[in-house]
Design an enzyme around this catalytic site. Structure first.
Site, PDB file in Angstrom:
ATOM      1  CE  LYS A 227       5.416  55.218 -14.295  1.00  0.00           C
ATOM      2  NZ  LYS A 227       5.786  55.508 -12.893  1.00  0.00           N
ATOM      3  CG  ASP A 232      11.143  54.506 -12.947  1.00  0.00           C
ATOM      4  OD1 ASP A 232      12.077  55.247 -13.329  1.00  0.00           O
ATOM      5  OD2 ASP A 232      10.323  54.819 -12.050  1.00  0.00           O
ATOM      6  CE  LYS A 239      12.497  53.836  -9.527  1.00  0.00           C
ATOM      7  NZ  LYS A 239      11.788  54.637  -8.531  1.00  0.00           N
ATOM      8  NE  ARG A 313       4.984  63.227 -10.518  1.00  0.00           N
ATOM      9  CZ  ARG A 313       4.881  63.426  -9.206  1.00  0.00           C
ATOM     10  NH1 ARG A 313       4.759  64.645  -8.723  1.00  0.00           N
ATOM     11  NH2 ARG A 313       4.895  62.395  -8.373  1.00  0.00           N
TER      12      ARG A 313
HETATM   13  N1  BES Z   1       7.756  53.872 -10.662  1.00  0.00           N
HETATM   14  C1  BES Z   1       7.857  54.590  -9.471  1.00  0.00           C
HETATM   15  C2  BES Z   1       6.774  54.256  -8.448  1.00  0.00           C
HETATM   16  C3  BES Z   1       6.585  52.813  -8.038  1.00  0.00           C
HETATM   17  C4  BES Z   1       6.885  52.411  -6.771  1.00  0.00           C
HETATM   18  C5  BES Z   1       6.039  51.884  -8.890  1.00  0.00           C
HETATM   19  C6  BES Z   1       6.683  51.111  -6.366  1.00  0.00           C
HETATM   20  C7  BES Z   1       5.833  50.579  -8.488  1.00  0.00           C
HETATM   21  C8  BES Z   1       6.150  50.200  -7.220  1.00  0.00           C
HETATM   22  C9  BES Z   1       7.798  56.102  -9.734  1.00  0.00           C
HETATM   23  O1  BES Z   1       8.192  56.531 -10.988  1.00  0.00           O
HETATM   24  C10 BES Z   1       8.719  56.751  -8.739  1.00  0.00           C
HETATM   25  O2  BES Z   1       9.880  56.533  -8.867  1.00  0.00           O
HETATM   26  N2  BES Z   1       8.154  57.488  -7.776  1.00  0.00           N
HETATM   27  C11 BES Z   1       8.856  58.006  -6.659  1.00  0.00           C
HETATM   28  C12 BES Z   1       9.848  59.037  -6.930  1.00  0.00           C
HETATM   29  C13 BES Z   1      10.919  59.156  -5.862  1.00  0.00           C
HETATM   30  C14 BES Z   1      11.342  57.889  -5.216  1.00  0.00           C
HETATM   31  C15 BES Z   1      12.115  59.849  -6.415  1.00  0.00           C
HETATM   32  C16 BES Z   1       7.854  58.391  -5.586  1.00  0.00           C
HETATM   33  O3  BES Z   1       6.837  57.735  -5.475  1.00  0.00           O
HETATM   34  O4  BES Z   1       8.046  59.263  -4.807  1.00  0.00           O
HETATM   35 ZN    ZN Z   2       7.967  55.052 -12.532  1.00  0.00          ZN
HETATM   36 ZN    ZN Z   3      10.312  56.863 -11.173  1.00  0.00          ZN
END
Ligand code: BES
Ligand code: ZN
Ligand code: ZN
Length: 468
Positions: A227, A232, A239, A313
């Site tokens: 990835k 992000d 976020k 994903r």
């Molecule tokens: N990049 C994040 C996940 C992540 C978390 C990476 C902590 C590194 C450290 C991923 O794309 C994400 O945002 N996932 C979330 C989505 C939700 C918060 C909307 C998840 O895990 O549920």
């Molecule tokens: Zn991410």
């Molecule tokens: Zn994300």
């Protein structure tokens, strides 16, 4: 101190009295225990005594950690040497012990330096002779791990998708890999709907890098997928401020895979390996993908994007589908994918999800050997309903807030045709360390390089013995 400093391993079960000056060590509070060091004058320059703990209970991990402490302690010096005279560990091959020490001293000394131009020369004198190859292996692995740490620590305004693709080009020419970079126009015409959708909200253009080490040729032995979200933001499903702060790390999977590809020629020369790195910046710009949009993926399946923060994903699914077109013997992906993995397993262990028991076992074995921990997680079929959409084949948003590491795994699994062994490592926890521990500094850890190195070497040995 300008002269060379020598490190000597001292095991806590060796009687110190039998060593010159040994009687004084105890008085200085040094008895060879793990975590202890003592700098002492020697005949031809300073000597750092490095406590290794018991010779009986020593493991590659304990040696690596003790050596990391020595590497950190002496990081400011330019001429260093490890004295392996009389060095032996019970229950560990000498080569593995020497490799662990070479890894440790170099990993422990790591410090992110934004102004640094190119790799530093190692201050450690090469031991040569019989121990040489093991030392070189350890040094190579550590140097690449530190390179990966640098990539992940670099800020997202510097390391954009195009910049990271440029680093891949440099790495390919250094390591003798073939490289193909699919630019946005090719991604559109090639129906990479996930990569295009995630990338379209940013001024930085997305791309997909493919690296190949042909080895002995024939069927592709292993495809690695990483990835590569260089930042992000969550996209329109933005976020919050806290969540945004650490999201330059969201390309740690791609960086670890790039690191593994830099090593494959040295660790697994005969293996035919391909890497796929979808590189994007996930931003909420004017052209951004909108919740409710439906895209067609590389394998023809459609996905309703209900939450643009579940972007990993989407880009991985396209890359997995492309990898599967090679009909490889196995696919392994690494991704900082879900917060749930961090909640479940903490900061030091990756979640391992796989459709193939043998591949899962091989990865668990490589994890044990390398000291980079994984823990298996299930993909129960009843959770598949979480992937359903009323308007497309799949939704990227699992309605339930529970088991998100597992539903992410199930989503990816849908893009790997049955019969191809595949494993997914969710490295959202171990890719980054809030504070340093063992051989790991605070910040980017370089997680995955050692594990993939051990996996590659193991698969190459298996291939060589089955073709013999
Ligand atoms: N990049 C994040 C996940 C992540 C978390 C990476 C902590 C590194 C450290 C991923 O794309 C994400 O945002 N996932 C979330 C989505 C939700 C918060 C909307 C998840 O895990 O549920
Ligand atoms: Zn991410
Ligand atoms: Zn994300």
């Amino acid at each position: 101190m300008t002269s060379e400093c020598t490190c000597v391993a001292v095991f806590s079960d060796d009687p110190p009295k039998e060593r010159p000056g040994g009687g004084l060590w105890k008085a200085a509070g040094f008895d060879g225990g793990a975590g202890q060091t003592l700098l002492a004058p020697g005949v031809s320059g300073p000597v750092l005594l490095v406590g290794m703990g018991g010779r009986q209970g020593a493991t590659a991990a304990s040696l690596r950690e003790s050596a990391a402490l020595a590497g950190r302690t002496l990081a400011h010096l330019h001429r260093l040497r490890w004295d392996f005279e009389g060095f032996a560990v019970v229950g560990l091959a000498c080569g593995d012990a020497v490799q662990a020490i070479a890894e440790g001293v170099h990993l422990g000394a790591y410090k992110y330096d934004a102004g640094q131009d190119g790799p530093r020369a190692s201050p450690w004198q090469h031991p040569g002779g019989e121990l040489g190859p093991a030392w070189t292996r350890g040094e190579d692995i550590a140097r690449v791990t530190n390179y990966v740490r640098d990539l992940v620590n670099e800020p997202a305004n510097v390391l954009t998708p195009a910049q990271l693709a440029g680093r891949c080009r440099d790495a390919a020419s250094d390591a003798g890999l073939d490289i193909r970079v699919l630019e946005e126009a090719e991604l559109r015409s090639g129906r990479f709907g996930g990569v295009v959708a995630v990338g379209q909200g940013s001024v930085e253009r997305p791309c997909l890098v493919e690296l190949t080490h042909r080895g002995s040729g024939g069927r592709v032995d292993l495809c690695l997928v990483g990835k590569g979200v260089t930042f992000d933001s969550g996209g329109l499903s933005l976020k919050n401020s806290d969540g945004l702060m650490s999201m330059k790390q969201d390309m740690a999977g791609a960086a670890a895979v790039l690191g593994a590809m830099k090593l494959v020629g040295r660790l697994a020369p005969g293996l035919h390996v391909k890497a796929y790195l979808p590189l994007v910046e996930n931003m909420p710009g004017p052209a951004a993908v909108k919740p409710g949009d439906v895209v067609t993926m590389r394998n023809g399946a459609t996905v309703e994007i209900l939450n643009t923060d579940f972007e990993g994903r989407l880009i991985l699914a396209d890359a997995l589908a492309l990898a599967a077109e090679e009909n490889p013997r196995a696919i392994v992906d690494l991704a900082t994918l879900t917060y749930a993995a961090v909640h479940a397993l903490g900061e030091r262990t990756a979640a391992l999800l796989s459709n193939d028991h043998r591949l899962g076992e091989a990865i668990a074995g490589a994890a044990a050997e390398s000291g980079e921990a994984v823990w298996p997680m299930p993909m129960p079929a009843y959770l598949e309903e979480q992937l359903r959409s009323t308007v497309a084949d799949y939704s990227n948003f699992p309605g339930s807030a529970t088991a998100r590491t597992l539903t992410a795994g199930l989503f990816l699994k849908a893009f790997v045709p049955q019969g191809i062994p595949w494993a997914h490592l969710d490295i959202a926890g171990p890719a980054w360390a809030a504070a340093g521990y063992g051989v790991t500094p605070a910040g980017a850890t370089g997680y995955g390089v050692r594990l993939l190195g051990a996996l590659l070497a193991g698969l190459d040995a298996e291939r060589a013995s089955s073709s013999a």
